[in-house]
Design a protein around this motif. Structure first.
Motif, short mmCIF file in Angstrom:
data_model
loop_
_atom_site.label_atom_id
_atom_site.label_comp_id
_atom_site.label_asym_id
_atom_site.label_seq_id
_atom_site.Cartn_x
_atom_site.Cartn_y
_atom_site.Cartn_z
N SER A 82 0.94 -1.50 0.38
CA SER A 82 -0.05 -0.24 -0.09
C SER A 82 0.77 1.32 -0.19
O SER A 82 0.35 2.08 -0.31
N THR A 121 -8.01 2.77 -4.36
CA THR A 121 -7.79 3.91 -4.05
C THR A 121 -7.86 4.83 -5.00
O THR A 121 -8.22 5.02 -6.21
N TYR A 148 3.07 1.94 -7.14
CA TYR A 148 1.38 1.46 -6.06
C TYR A 148 0.35 1.60 -6.83
O TYR A 148 -0.67 0.29 -7.06
N ASN A 177 -7.13 9.58 0.88
CA ASN A 177 -6.62 8.97 2.21
C ASN A 177 -7.34 8.98 3.01
O ASN A 177 -7.70 9.99 3.91
N LYS A 187 2.94 5.86 6.99
CA LYS A 187 2.47 7.35 6.54
C LYS A 187 2.66 8.40 6.70
O LYS A 187 3.26 8.70 7.95
N PHE A 188 2.22 9.19 5.87
CA PHE A 188 2.25 11.01 6.39
C PHE A 188 2.30 11.13 8.01
O PHE A 188 3.54 11.17 8.70
N GLN A 192 4.63 11.60 11.13
CA GLN A 192 4.96 13.24 11.44
C GLN A 192 4.97 13.21 13.13
O GLN A 192 5.21 13.58 13.72
N ARG A 203 9.30 15.37 8.37
CA ARG A 203 9.99 16.14 6.85
C ARG A 203 8.39 15.88 6.17
O ARG A 203 7.80 15.26 5.91
N ASN A 210 1.44 20.01 -1.77
CA ASN A 210 0.71 18.83 -2.50
C ASN A 210 -0.77 18.28 -1.70
O ASN A 210 -0.06 18.54 -0.43
N ARG A 212 -4.12 16.60 0.26
CA ARG A 212 -4.84 15.43 0.47
C ARG A 212 -6.27 15.48 0.39
O ARG A 212 -5.89 16.56 1.67
N ASN A 247 -0.25 19.61 2.17
CA ASN A 247 0.39 18.22 2.96
C ASN A 247 1.35 19.59 4.95
O ASN A 247 1.10 19.12 6.21
N HIS A 274 5.75 12.64 -7.74
CA HIS A 274 4.52 13.00 -6.91
C HIS A 274 3.59 13.90 -7.10
O HIS A 274 3.31 14.59 -7.60
N TYR A 327 14.12 5.48 5.00
CA TYR A 327 13.08 7.03 4.53
C TYR A 327 15.41 7.58 4.61
O TYR A 327 15.23 8.40 3.44
#
Ligand code: NAD
Ligand code: TDX
Length: 332
Positions: A82, A121, A148, A177, A187-188, A192, A203, A210, A212, A247, A274, A327
């Motif tokens: 995923s 998705t 993906y 999302n 995942k984001f 964080q 980061r 961007n 989501r 983001n 991206h 990462y």
């Protein structure tokens, strides 16, 4: 009372659906999950033993899948590789699980005639310009960007073909999302939050602008249950909750909620290819099936999610160092 088979039920959204179904229906649930790095049995703790069981296995194993389909009334298919970033580093398991795995399930669905719901998705539609007034709808052409999303698009097309050619009784949903508890720290949002807990600056890829379209995982689960109960065979339904955010906006909310300066983040190497923006028009689900999201306050849902990661460090800590190591290798 139905006997549901849920593939990928030890992952983030699949486990949310398992909890949701056991709480809101009389159905019983069997999870079929390979327990990859993304599967976590702790996400399925404390479920009622008389209505829930976990089978460790691969959706590409036709014999196992055939056997399980014979014992159930409906299948909800979440299992997948995923994560976009992983698909850039190594696409092979994405092709195997997302395409060959879905094919394997569809062959059993064809043989048994079982009701089948395929989870997908919004990324299959590619991305939108920031100023595009349109949002994705069920008729937007497919235009995936990453390994993906292209394997998810491929799996959707297999489902459509098996419906048309073989009469498989399937529906498809494409969701935006998700956020909420029990999401992997790769995942984001969980990355964080857990960085901030560890005193590491969040980061953001590229310029952080961007967009989501966020939905709480419980809203995704309620929508899937509604489609399973009332969806039209062969139809696709988009699931969303009007949650568009850059983001940067998300990270600023996280930092504020965690008592840190809103600008205490770093911009890092961008993700290749991206996608700029996703946005979902979910009016078909509202108008035809009467579904509505319950979580309309993103900041409140995010605060609950932060509280969950603070209270459940033993759930995510074992995955954190290895994830950050991956990462670090690509400067993110
Ligand atoms: P996840 O990575 O958290 O969980 C995936 C689960 O599938 C894991 O438990 C893993 O062990 C299992 N799995 C992987 N390969 C398998 C195989 N070959 N056989 C059996 N099990 C296998 O993923 P997630 O975020 O919960 O996503 C679940 C589904 O929802 C995916 O199909 C994804 O494409 C879709 N989706 C996710 C989002 C999102 O925001 N996370 C949004 C829309 C759609
Ligand atoms: O550290 C990060 N910094 C950052 O800026 C990470 C991990 C991500 N990002 C950005 C990339 C995206 O613009 O945040 C956004 C969200 O990233 P991800 O959590 O990786 O999600 P995304 O790539 O949008 O895909 C997700 O939504 C659709 C899920 O992972 C997919 O499974 C789902 O299909």
């Amino acid at each position: 009372m139905r006997r549901l088979l849920v593939t990928g039920g030890a992952g983030f959204i699949g486990s949310d659906f398992v909890h949701y179904v056991l709480e809101h229906t009389d159905d019983s649930v069997t999870v079929l999950d390979k327990l990859t790095y993304a599967g976590n049995t702790d996400s399925l703790r404390d479920l009622p033993g008389d209505r829930f069981r976990l089978i460790e296995g691969d959706i590409c194993d036709q014999q196992l899948v055939d056997h399980l389909f014979d014992e159930h009334d409906a299948v909800v298919h979440y299992a997948a590789e995923s994560h976009n970033d992983n698909s850039l580093a190594g696409p092979a398991p994405f092709v195997q699980t997302n395409i060959v795995g879905t094919f394997t399930l569809l062959e059993s669905a064809r043989r048994t005639g079982i009701r089948f719901h395929h989870i997908s998705t919004d990324e299959v539609y590619g991305d939108l310009e920031f100023d595009d007034p349109e949002r994705f709808t069920e008729t937007t052409p497919y235009n995936p960007s990453s390994p993906y999303s292209s394997t998810k698009a491929g799996s959707d097309l297999l489902v459509r073909a098996w419906v048309r050619s073989f009469g498989v009784r399937a529906t498809i949903s494409n969701c935006s999302n998700n956020y909420g508890p029990r999401q992997h720290v790769e995942k984001f949002i969980p990355r964080q939050i857990t960085n901030a807990i560890d005193g590491v600056r969040p980061r953001l890829y590229g310029d952080g602008l961007n967009v989501r379209d966020w939905i709480h995982a419980d809203d995704h689960s309620s929508a899937v249950l509604r489609i399973l109960d009332a969806g039209v065979i062969g139809d696709t339904y988009l699931i969303g909750a009007d949650g568009e955010k850059t983001n940067r906006e998300v990270v600023e909310l996280i930092l504020e909620e965690m008592g840190q300066p809103r600008d205490a983040y770093d911009l890092v190497t961008d993700r290749p290819g991206h996608d700029k923006r996703y946005a979902i028009d979910w009016s078909k689900l509202r108008d035809e099936l009467g579904w509505q999201p319950q979580f309309r306050d993103f900041a409140a849902g995010l605060a609950d999610t932060i509280a969950w990661y603070r209270a459940n460090e033993e759930w995510w800590r074992p995955q954190k160092a290895e994830t950050e190591g991956k990462y670090a290798k690509v400067g993110q």
